[in-house]
Design an enzyme around this catalytic site. Structure first.
Site, PDB file in Angstrom:
ATOM      1  N   GLU A   1      -4.809   3.856 -10.189  1.00 31.37           N
ATOM      2  CA  GLU A   1      -5.423   2.145 -10.061  1.00 31.37           C
ATOM      3  C   GLU A   1      -6.703   1.955 -11.140  1.00 31.37           C
ATOM      4  O   GLU A   1      -6.995   0.887 -11.708  1.00 31.37           O
ATOM      5  CB  GLU A   1      -5.948   2.321  -8.553  1.00 31.37           C
TER       6      GLU A   1
ATOM      7  N   ARG B   1      -0.097   4.565   2.888  1.00 33.29           N
ATOM      8  CA  ARG B   1      -0.470   4.557   3.447  1.00 33.29           C
ATOM      9  C   ARG B   1       0.261   5.507   5.799  1.00 33.29           C
ATOM     10  O   ARG B   1      -0.300   5.091   6.938  1.00 33.29           O
ATOM     11  CB  ARG B   1       0.961   3.229   4.309  1.00 33.29           C
TER      12      ARG B   1
ATOM     13  N   TRP C   1      -8.743   5.442  -0.326  1.00 35.36           N
ATOM     14  CA  TRP C   1      -9.558   6.133  -1.499  1.00 35.36           C
ATOM     15  C   TRP C   1      -8.453   5.340  -2.616  1.00 35.36           C
ATOM     16  O   TRP C   1      -7.373   4.950  -1.826  1.00 35.36           O
ATOM     17  CB  TRP C   1      -9.749   7.330  -1.048  1.00 35.36           C
TER      18      TRP C   1
ATOM     19  N   CYS D   1       0.611  -0.910   0.311  1.00 35.50           N
ATOM     20  CA  CYS D   1       0.053   0.180   0.023  1.00 35.50           C
ATOM     21  C   CYS D   1       0.860   1.417  -0.615  1.00 35.50           C
ATOM     22  O   CYS D   1       1.579   1.464   1.033  1.00 35.50           O
ATOM     23  CB  CYS D   1      -1.040   0.099   0.681  1.00 35.50           C
TER      24      CYS D   1
HETATM   25  N1  ARG Z   1      -6.967  -2.134  -6.574  1.00 35.10           N
HETATM   26  C1  ARG Z   1      -7.530  -2.113  -6.671  1.00 35.10           C
HETATM   27  C2  ARG Z   1      -8.673  -1.602  -7.380  1.00 35.10           C
HETATM   28  O1  ARG Z   1      -8.679  -0.740  -8.156  1.00 35.10           O
HETATM   29  C3  ARG Z   1      -7.838  -1.294  -5.446  1.00 35.10           C
HETATM   30  C4  ARG Z   1      -6.921  -1.823  -4.037  1.00 35.10           C
HETATM   31  C5  ARG Z   1      -7.502  -1.242  -3.214  1.00 35.10           C
HETATM   32  N2  ARG Z   1      -7.065   0.728  -3.667  1.00 35.10           N
HETATM   33  C6  ARG Z   1      -7.113   1.824  -2.128  1.00 35.10           C
HETATM   34  N3  ARG Z   1      -6.986   2.564  -3.413  1.00 35.10           N
HETATM   35  N4  ARG Z   1      -7.177   1.439  -1.550  1.00 35.10           N
HETATM   36  O2  ARG Z   1      -9.819  -1.153  -7.542  1.00 35.10           O
END
Ligand code: ARG
Length: 371
Positions: free
Chosen positions: A252, A75, A247, A72
């Site tokens: 991602e 953090r 969030w 992560c």
């Molecule tokens: N990588 C995953 C997604 O795109 C989410 C994982 C958790 N991500 C976060 N920002 N807490 O859906």
């Protein structure tokens, strides 16, 4: 002979492993209170019972698990995690009610707040415990048609199939962004299907700051990722149902979920709309399409007031987290391949930072699939 707690470093004896598992309690207490709590928890673990953590200790466990989690980048904010102690809940109906609350609290009118909800663990190692089958609480169905073509999120094809077998009625015209229902099992392991109330899941329509045609692609994504298939490991105990959320970081969605060839695979379509030569890799069509897709994600979440961090800010925040950890005398466990953002990686400081993963406890761990 009770089992050695999972996730303890190899080669430890039972007593040493238990001490290692309970070391985090020294952040929650000091002096004689700490000694008393250690004695009580040590006895439970040695007898193969779950660590009898108080609600306040569980909050510490959740926050430190986040702080320890090697994958992560976000953090820096570990202290802000709200932990909901729902260890008394173990039926699918009870979990369902609690998950509805979790999602509403997490979405928070767009001001996304980090939450962890901890449900009942197994009564003793090897005994059954409730499980959430979904990888995340919000997710889009994936369909494979008879002719081999795909619709929706290919990552969720298996779960979509299971949901259908359990009686989920997919929309009359399946689309690329059909929200999946929840599948929850209690201690008997029997999966039950739960529909999501309409309007529960907040979503963001994707638009681009300067390319009007982008909106016509009809793309969207949900506001908050709530990971629901990992286990919390704390005080020698596994909590197989312990959903948590942070969030999003824009990449991602824009550089992985929508871009990966085995996910929504949108780079060819965006590049074509941009008028790029997709036959020649040297036109950098993939790179240019990726950039515009990510610009759209950042712009759209901002426009709708949904909290989401860009990868440059997140990288800087991670460096600050590392500095703070160092000054607290702790070593950061991190996986370079997970921390480094997938877009313009070498422009971020994390790319130039060596990292090492260490076995830590408490932590969030993967577990074998529930189905
Ligand atoms: N990588 C995953 C997604 O795109 C989410 C994982 C958790 N991500 C976060 N920002 N807490 O859906």
């Amino acid at each position: 002979m009770p089992p050695v707690p999972a996730n303890s470093a190899a080669g430890m004896g039972l007593a040493e492993a238990i001490t290692h598992e309970l070391a985090f309690l020294s952040e929650a207490h000091s002096g004689s209170t700490l000694e008393r709590r250690l004695t009580i928890c040590r006895e439970a673990l040695a007898a193969g019972r779950p660590g009898p953590l108080t609600a306040a200790e569980l909050t510490w466990a959740g926050r430190i698990a986040w702080r320890n989690h090697a994958r992560c980048i976000g953090r820096l904010y570990w202290r802000s995690l709200t932990v909901r102690d729902h260890r008394h809940l173990d039926t699918p109906e009870q979990l369902y009610g609690s998950l509805l609350e979790h999602l509403e609290l997490a979405q928070g009118e767009g001001n996304v707040r980090s939450h962890l909800t901890v449900f009942a663990p197994a009564e003793h190692p090897g005994a059954p415990a409730p499980r959430i089958w979904n990888h995340q609480l919000c997710a889009y169905a994936g369909y494979r048609h008879a002719d081999g073509t795909l619709l929706g999120d290919p990552k969720n094809i298996a779960l979509t199939t299971r949901a259908c077998e359990l009686g989920w009625r997919q929309p009359s015209t399946p689309g690329p962004f059909d929200l999946l229902p929840w599948i929850i099992a209690g201690r008997d392991g029997r999966p039950q299907l739960f529909a999501l109330p309409p309007g529960l899941v907040r979503e963001v329509r994707l638009r681009h700051p300067s390319l009007p045609w982008f909106e016509g692609l009809g793309l969207r994504w949900y506001a908050v990722p709530v990971v629901s298939d990992m286990r919390l490991h704390a005080a020698g105990t596994d909590y197989p149902a312990a959903p948590f959320n942070g969030w999003y970081m824009g990449t991602e969605i824009g550089a992985r979920n929508l871009a990966d060839a085995d996910r929504y695979n949108l780079l060819p379509r965006v590049a074509e709309m941009l008028g790029l030569d997709c036959r020649n890799p040297r036109s950098l069509w993939k790179d240019r399409a990726l950039l515009e897709l990510n610009a759209a994600v950042l712009h759209s979440y901002e426009l709708e007031g949904v909290k989401l961090v860009d990868h440059h800010t997140a990288s800087a925040e991670f460096m600050k987290f590392c500095a703070l950890e160092k000054s607290a005398g702790r070593e950061v466990s991190a996986r370079w391949d997970w921390i480094v953002p997938p877009l313009s990686p070498a422009t971020t400081p994390v790319f130039h930072t060596p990292m090492q993963e260490r076995a830590s406890t408490p932590d969030f761990l993967t577990q074998s699939a529930a189905y």
